[in-house]
Design a protein around this motif. Structure first.
Motif, PDB file in Angstrom:
ATOM      1  N   ALA A   1      50.959  48.426  17.291  1.00  0.00           N
ATOM      2  CA  ALA A   1      50.857  49.447  18.315  1.00  0.00           C
ATOM      3  C   ALA A   1      52.322  50.174  18.813  1.00  0.00           C
ATOM      4  N   ILE A   2      52.259  51.411  19.259  1.00  0.00           N
ATOM      5  CA  ILE A   2      53.542  52.086  19.423  1.00  0.00           C
ATOM      6  C   ILE A   2      53.461  52.274  20.979  1.00  0.00           C
ATOM      7  N   ALA A   3      54.196  52.065  21.871  1.00  0.00           N
ATOM      8  CA  ALA A   3      54.397  52.114  23.205  1.00  0.00           C
ATOM      9  C   ALA A   3      55.386  53.075  23.458  1.00  0.00           C
ATOM     10  N   THR A   4      54.961  54.305  24.083  1.00  0.00           N
ATOM     11  CA  THR A   4      55.899  55.352  24.389  1.00  0.00           C
ATOM     12  C   THR A   4      56.022  55.455  25.796  1.00  0.00           C
ATOM     13  N   VAL A   5      57.176  55.795  26.574  1.00  0.00           N
ATOM     14  CA  VAL A   5      57.335  55.985  27.978  1.00  0.00           C
ATOM     15  C   VAL A   5      57.091  57.514  28.072  1.00  0.00           C
ATOM     16  N   VAL A   6      56.259  57.718  28.900  1.00  0.00           N
ATOM     17  CA  VAL A   6      56.165  59.142  29.130  1.00  0.00           C
ATOM     18  C   VAL A   6      56.580  59.964  30.221  1.00  0.00           C
ATOM     19  N   ARG A   7      56.636  58.953  31.591  1.00  0.00           N
ATOM     20  CA  ARG A   7      57.197  59.470  32.850  1.00  0.00           C
ATOM     21  C   ARG A   7      57.660  58.282  33.599  1.00  0.00           C
ATOM     22  N   THR A   8      58.859  58.314  34.354  1.00  0.00           N
ATOM     23  CA  THR A   8      59.374  57.462  35.213  1.00  0.00           C
ATOM     24  C   THR A   8      59.677  58.298  36.823  1.00  0.00           C
ATOM     25  N   LEU A   9      59.598  57.346  37.643  1.00  0.00           N
ATOM     26  CA  LEU A   9      60.149  57.784  38.921  1.00  0.00           C
ATOM     27  C   LEU A   9      60.782  56.694  39.507  1.00  0.00           C
ATOM     28  N   ASP A  10      61.960  57.260  40.213  1.00  0.00           N
ATOM     29  CA  ASP A  10      63.111  56.521  40.548  1.00  0.00           C
ATOM     30  C   ASP A  10      63.824  55.804  39.726  1.00  0.00           C
ATOM     31  N   ALA A  11      64.343  54.636  39.968  1.00  0.00           N
ATOM     32  CA  ALA A  11      65.230  53.811  39.099  1.00  0.00           C
ATOM     33  C   ALA A  11      64.383  52.909  38.128  1.00  0.00           C
ATOM     34  N   THR A  12      64.510  53.302  36.926  1.00  0.00           N
ATOM     35  CA  THR A  12      64.028  52.551  35.638  1.00  0.00           C
ATOM     36  C   THR A  12      64.865  52.368  34.646  1.00  0.00           C
ATOM     37  N   SER A  13      64.865  51.168  34.037  1.00  0.00           N
ATOM     38  CA  SER A  13      65.762  50.839  32.671  1.00  0.00           C
ATOM     39  C   SER A  13      65.498  51.574  31.632  1.00  0.00           C
ATOM     40  N   ALA A  14      64.261  51.867  31.440  1.00  0.00           N
ATOM     41  CA  ALA A  14      63.935  52.754  30.309  1.00  0.00           C
ATOM     42  C   ALA A  14      63.467  54.111  30.924  1.00  0.00           C
ATOM     43  N   LYS A  15      63.670  55.141  30.044  1.00  0.00           N
ATOM     44  CA  LYS A  15      63.641  56.413  30.479  1.00  0.00           C
ATOM     45  C   LYS A  15      62.118  57.398  29.317  1.00  0.00           C
ATOM     46  N   PRO A  16      61.863  58.302  29.669  1.00  0.00           N
ATOM     47  CA  PRO A  16      60.846  59.123  29.241  1.00  0.00           C
ATOM     48  C   PRO A  16      61.217  59.211  27.426  1.00  0.00           C
TER      49      PRO A  16
ATOM     50  N   ILE B   1      45.162  47.253  20.040  1.00  0.00           N
ATOM     51  CA  ILE B   1      44.832  46.943  18.517  1.00  0.00           C
ATOM     52  C   ILE B   1      43.272  46.238  18.397  1.00  0.00           C
ATOM     53  N   THR B   2      43.025  45.479  19.551  1.00  0.00           N
ATOM     54  CA  THR B   2      41.779  45.050  19.306  1.00  0.00           C
ATOM     55  C   THR B   2      40.706  45.786  19.447  1.00  0.00           C
ATOM     56  N   THR B   3      40.545  47.015  20.276  1.00  0.00           N
ATOM     57  CA  THR B   3      39.753  48.120  20.599  1.00  0.00           C
ATOM     58  C   THR B   3      39.658  49.173  19.555  1.00  0.00           C
ATOM     59  N   GLY B   4      40.999  49.207  18.995  1.00  0.00           N
ATOM     60  CA  GLY B   4      41.232  50.655  18.377  1.00  0.00           C
ATOM     61  C   GLY B   4      41.179  51.646  19.245  1.00  0.00           C
ATOM     62  N   GLN B   5      41.578  51.681  20.388  1.00  0.00           N
ATOM     63  CA  GLN B   5      41.365  52.802  21.386  1.00  0.00           C
ATOM     64  C   GLN B   5      43.083  52.819  22.141  1.00  0.00           C
ATOM     65  N   PRO B   6      43.476  53.854  22.303  1.00  0.00           N
ATOM     66  CA  PRO B   6      44.818  54.123  23.055  1.00  0.00           C
ATOM     67  C   PRO B   6      44.507  53.685  24.508  1.00  0.00           C
ATOM     68  N   GLN B   7      45.749  52.991  24.966  1.00  0.00           N
ATOM     69  CA  GLN B   7      45.711  52.619  26.566  1.00  0.00           C
ATOM     70  C   GLN B   7      46.972  53.241  27.114  1.00  0.00           C
ATOM     71  N   PHE B   8      46.466  53.571  28.560  1.00  0.00           N
ATOM     72  CA  PHE B   8      47.517  54.233  29.495  1.00  0.00           C
ATOM     73  C   PHE B   8      47.939  53.250  30.526  1.00  0.00           C
ATOM     74  N   ILE B   9      48.930  52.658  30.638  1.00  0.00           N
ATOM     75  CA  ILE B   9      49.308  52.062  31.923  1.00  0.00           C
ATOM     76  C   ILE B   9      50.265  52.522  32.989  1.00  0.00           C
ATOM     77  N   SER B  10      50.072  52.367  34.016  1.00  0.00           N
ATOM     78  CA  SER B  10      51.087  52.905  35.075  1.00  0.00           C
ATOM     79  C   SER B  10      51.632  51.694  35.905  1.00  0.00           C
ATOM     80  N   LEU B  11      53.028  51.589  35.581  1.00  0.00           N
ATOM     81  CA  LEU B  11      53.728  50.132  36.423  1.00  0.00           C
ATOM     82  C   LEU B  11      54.259  51.111  37.732  1.00  0.00           C
ATOM     83  N   ARG B  12      53.882  50.507  38.951  1.00  0.00           N
ATOM     84  CA  ARG B  12      54.288  50.741  40.090  1.00  0.00           C
ATOM     85  C   ARG B  12      54.553  49.674  40.911  1.00  0.00           C
ATOM     86  N   PRO B  13      55.503  49.570  41.903  1.00  0.00           N
ATOM     87  CA  PRO B  13      55.934  48.611  42.940  1.00  0.00           C
ATOM     88  C   PRO B  13      54.767  48.151  43.759  1.00  0.00           C
ATOM     89  N   GLU B  14      54.400  47.112  44.357  1.00  0.00           N
ATOM     90  CA  GLU B  14      53.299  46.597  45.039  1.00  0.00           C
ATOM     91  C   GLU B  14      53.067  47.641  46.414  1.00  0.00           C
TER      92      GLU B  14
END
Length: 279
Positions: A25-40, A74-87
């Motif tokens: 699988a290929i993961a791509t950062v598409v958006r960031t807000l505030d301070a993050t180590s990886a960028k779009p 990989i298991t489902t064959g379907q793309p995934q979209f995840i959003s990491l945010r502070p608690e």
């Protein structure tokens, strides 16, 4: 490491994974807000066990969630979209870590930076493999026509020295197949009297999503009886489609090839549709 060398290494690993025929699988950062180590635009390559083998999408705060999304993709064959945010941001929006809404799966970012990051994870699955046993007119017509169907084509039969290298994606001078191959595999026995029994035995031993025999029902019944007497389970032979292909009253090698690809496409897309329904 410079950005240029990093990109070269990423591209090299990507090419190697594609050539291996193994899923990833290929993961791509598409958006960031505030301070993050990886960028779009940052990317990472994920193996089936969730290991990030190359690239960068952030530190430990992101890698676990991205790895799990890679496994799911990989298991489902379907793309995934995840959003990491502070608690606190998750709580303010009324969602919990692991929850999915409208196709977005939320995860907690526990890093001190307290930034947010959206990541798209796309599965890269091996092309379905078509293995054609034989070198006669039907075998060659089928292999040629299959080039238009996004299939990896293998032409296999003893004594293939006279065939041009571009007759298929790979040429194999035997009926032996790798039983550990990834992805869908379709086997068509088009030996037409030249090693029919040996080819059928090899196809049954290899296992496949589809096994078809080019020949009459009577001819296949004779072969099946011989194989059953030798110890092949009858239920294994019942899965072989004989004669191969949909009944379109095909006569010429090209028409027979078309009927086989029509049947194969029906099976292939039926599986795709079922998997999407089950997700």
């Amino acid at each position: 490491m410079t950005a240029h060398r990093f990109a070269d290494r990423f591209d090299s690993t990507l090419s190697r994974l594609r050539a291996s025929g193994r899923p990833f699988a290929i993961a791509t950062v598409v958006r960031t807000l505030d301070a993050t180590s990886a960028k779009p635009g940052a990317k990472a390559l994920i193996l089936p066990d969730g290991t990030i083998t190359e690239g960068w999408i952030g530190g430990g705060c992101a890698r676990g969630a991205v790895g799990r999304a890679g496994v799911a993709a990989i298991t489902t064959g379907q793309p995934q979209f995840i959003s990491l945010r502070p608690e606190d941001l998750l709580a303010a929006e009324g969602v919990t870590s692991g929850e999915e809404r409208d196709g977005v799966r939320f995860a907690r970012n526990g890093c001190p930076s307290r930034g947010s990051m959206d990541i798209f994870v796309e599965p890269v699955l091996p092309r379905p493999r078509l293995v054609v046993f034989g070198t006669g007119p039907v075998a060659l017509a089928l292999t040629d026509l299959a080039a238009r169907f996004d299939l990896h084509r293998t032409l296999a039969a003893p004594g293939m020295a006279d065939l041009p290298e571009d007759a298929a994606d790979s040429l194999q001078d035997s009926f032996a197949l790798d039983t550990n191959a990834e992805g869908q595999r379709f086997i068509v026995i088009a030996t037409q009297g030249k090693g029919d029994e040996a080819a059928l035995r090899a196809a049954l031993a290899a296992g496949a999503d589809y096994i078809a025999f080019v020949g009459s029902q009577r001819k296949f019944a004779t072969l099946a009886a011989r194989l059953t007497d030798s110890g092949i389970p009858p239920e294994a032979l019942e899965k072989v489609r004989a004669p191969a292909g949909l009944n379109i009253h095909a006569i010429t090698p090209e028409e027979i090839a078309l009927s086989i690809l029509a049947e194969l496409t029906f099976i292939r897309r039926s599986v795709d549709r079922k998997e999407k329904t089950d997700v």
